[in-house]
Scaffold this active site. Structure first.
Site, mmCIF file in Angstrom:
data_model
loop_
_atom_site.group_PDB
_atom_site.id
_atom_site.type_symbol
_atom_site.label_atom_id
_atom_site.label_comp_id
_atom_site.label_asym_id
_atom_site.label_seq_id
_atom_site.Cartn_x
_atom_site.Cartn_y
_atom_site.Cartn_z
ATOM 1 N N GLU A 118 -5.717 -8.554 5.404
ATOM 2 C CA GLU A 118 -5.888 -9.991 5.135
ATOM 3 C C GLU A 118 -4.541 -10.667 4.896
ATOM 4 O O GLU A 118 -4.355 -11.829 5.258
ATOM 5 C CB GLU A 118 -6.845 -10.184 3.944
ATOM 6 C CG GLU A 118 -8.285 -9.895 4.359
ATOM 7 C CD GLU A 118 -9.189 -9.367 3.256
ATOM 8 O OE1 GLU A 118 -8.846 -9.507 2.065
ATOM 9 O OE2 GLU A 118 -10.252 -8.797 3.596
ATOM 10 N N GLU B 10 -7.695 1.227 6.689
ATOM 11 C CA GLU B 10 -8.780 0.254 6.651
ATOM 12 C C GLU B 10 -8.953 -0.389 8.033
ATOM 13 O O GLU B 10 -8.205 -1.313 8.377
ATOM 14 C CB GLU B 10 -8.475 -0.848 5.636
ATOM 15 C CG GLU B 10 -8.305 -0.354 4.223
ATOM 16 C CD GLU B 10 -8.620 -1.446 3.204
ATOM 17 O OE1 GLU B 10 -9.439 -1.185 2.315
ATOM 18 O OE2 GLU B 10 -8.072 -2.558 3.316
ATOM 19 N N GLY C 283 -15.503 -5.745 4.863
ATOM 20 C CA GLY C 283 -16.454 -6.801 4.510
ATOM 21 C C GLY C 283 -17.572 -7.000 5.519
ATOM 22 O O GLY C 283 -18.343 -7.954 5.421
ATOM 23 N N ASN D 23 -10.358 -3.388 -4.960
ATOM 24 C CA ASN D 23 -9.563 -4.552 -4.569
ATOM 25 C C ASN D 23 -10.451 -5.781 -4.753
ATOM 26 O O ASN D 23 -11.346 -6.015 -3.939
ATOM 27 C CB ASN D 23 -9.133 -4.377 -3.098
ATOM 28 C CG ASN D 23 -8.465 -5.615 -2.537
ATOM 29 O OD1 ASN D 23 -8.112 -6.540 -3.268
ATOM 30 N ND2 ASN D 23 -8.286 -5.632 -1.223
ATOM 31 N N HIS E 18 -2.131 -5.367 3.193
ATOM 32 C CA HIS E 18 -3.568 -5.441 3.480
ATOM 33 C C HIS E 18 -3.758 -6.296 4.732
ATOM 34 O O HIS E 18 -3.014 -7.253 4.958
ATOM 35 C CB HIS E 18 -4.301 -6.055 2.283
ATOM 36 C CG HIS E 18 -5.787 -5.980 2.421
ATOM 37 N ND1 HIS E 18 -6.501 -6.849 3.211
ATOM 38 C CD2 HIS E 18 -6.692 -5.117 1.893
ATOM 39 C CE1 HIS E 18 -7.780 -6.518 3.159
ATOM 40 N NE2 HIS E 18 -7.927 -5.475 2.368
ATOM 41 N N LYS F 113 -9.676 -8.806 -4.502
ATOM 42 C CA LYS F 113 -9.287 -9.921 -3.629
ATOM 43 C C LYS F 113 -9.283 -11.221 -4.451
ATOM 44 O O LYS F 113 -8.958 -11.184 -5.624
ATOM 45 C CB LYS F 113 -10.215 -9.986 -2.409
ATOM 46 C CG LYS F 113 -10.344 -8.625 -1.719
ATOM 47 C CD LYS F 113 -10.997 -8.693 -0.376
ATOM 48 C CE LYS F 113 -11.045 -7.283 0.225
ATOM 49 N NZ LYS F 113 -11.548 -7.261 1.577
ATOM 50 N N SER G 154 -15.984 -1.396 3.824
ATOM 51 C CA SER G 154 -17.434 -1.277 3.600
ATOM 52 C C SER G 154 -17.850 0.036 2.939
ATOM 53 O O SER G 154 -18.914 0.581 3.250
ATOM 54 C CB SER G 154 -18.209 -1.494 4.903
ATOM 55 O OG SER G 154 -18.014 -2.824 5.364
HETATM 56 P P1 PGA Z 1 -14.711 -4.079 1.631
HETATM 57 O O1 PGA Z 1 -13.131 -4.363 1.574
HETATM 58 O O2 PGA Z 1 -14.968 -2.868 0.799
HETATM 59 O O3 PGA Z 1 -15.338 -5.328 1.044
HETATM 60 O O4 PGA Z 1 -15.062 -3.879 3.054
HETATM 61 C C1 PGA Z 1 -12.201 -3.315 1.570
HETATM 62 C C2 PGA Z 1 -10.794 -3.867 1.501
HETATM 63 O O5 PGA Z 1 -10.491 -4.843 2.185
HETATM 64 O O6 PGA Z 1 -9.939 -3.335 0.762
#
Ligand code: PGA
Length: 256
Positions: A105, A173, A179, A18, A103, A20, A218
């Protein structure tokens, strides 16, 4: 006599990146590098990148062998007056095979409710895309012991009734792991994935037993082996570490 237990179906894992809101033209080189390493040694997993929509067609034009492409969101409607949005048909026509929906976010930044996510999942499936639907608890919810309740409610509310193993992928997640460099313990991941599997089987029967449940938050080369070995973890949704071919392939090595 003991009732015969059905053997658990063999599920081909999916590792999806992803990107983003990251990536302009020069990052296309990372996709080319990934294709080169994959051509040498192919993991036993499906590989996907979900770039920002501006790069989707450009990635498709690279014809990246062994790498499927996906979107990061779509509108629930087929078309219309929705400035700035993109429809599932548009993603499909551009060459996407899947789309990430719900997601955390999007849920946080755009106030997407389970109901809104469910409508998007339905739209994606009607367009022939696989919906990668995300669930996950906040740190506050985890500390309050509400994790399973939260993810089960999200799962129930964010999936329409006609889901099958081909048109639906679930991603667990934990919001606090995204992140942050923090990851849940393998026991915590096993507990949530086990509960999600049960809920999927209850609602979708055999299809629920075959649906892929990805872990995200992560994931990096140093923890991928451990996380991908957890029961009912059928791959990963990777943010930061999917931006370079080196790290993304480092994660894919868990499936060599
Ligand atoms: P990350 O994000 O691997 O940077 O923690 C995962 C995601 O939000 O899909």
């Amino acid at each position: 006599m003991m009732a015969k237990q059905k053997p658990a179906p063999k599920i081909k894992p999916l590792v999806a990146g992803n990107w983003k809101m990251n990536g302009v033209g020069k990052q296309l080189g990372e996709v080319k590098k990934l294709v080169t390493v994959l051509s040498r040694q192919k993991p036993k997993a499906d590989v996907m990148i979900c770039p920002p929509v501006t790069l989707l067609s450009r990635m498709v034009a690279l014809k990246p062998k062994g790498v499927a492409l996906g979107g990061q969101d779509c509108h629930a409607n087929v078309d219309g007056a929705h400035t700035g949005d993109v429809s599932a048909d548009m993603l499909k026509e551009a060459g996407a095979k899947a789309v990430i929906l719900g997601h955390s976010e999007r849920r946080a930044d755009h106030g997407e409710s389970d109901k809104a996510v469910r409508a998007k999942v339905g739209a994606a499936q009607r367009s022939g895309l696989t919906a990668i639907m995300c669930v996950g608890e906040s740190l506050k919810q985890r500390k309050a012991g509400e994790t399973l309740k939260v993810v089960q409610a999200q799962l129930r509310g964010s999936l329409p009734d006609k889901c099958n193993a081909k048109n639906t992928v679930i991603a667990y997640e934990p919001v606090w792991a995204i992140g942050s460099g923090l990851t849940p313990t393998v026991e915590q991941v096993a507990q949530v994935h086990g509960a999600l599997r049960k809920a999927l089987v209850r609602r979708f029967g055999d299809e629920g037993a075959k649906m892929r449940i990805l872990y995200g938050g992560s994931v990096k080369p140093s923890n991928a082996d451990e996380l991908m070995a957890v029961p009912h973890v059928n791959g990963a949704l990777v943010g930061g570490a999917s931006l370079t071919a080196k790290d993304f392939y480092g994660i894919l090595k868990a499936y060599l």
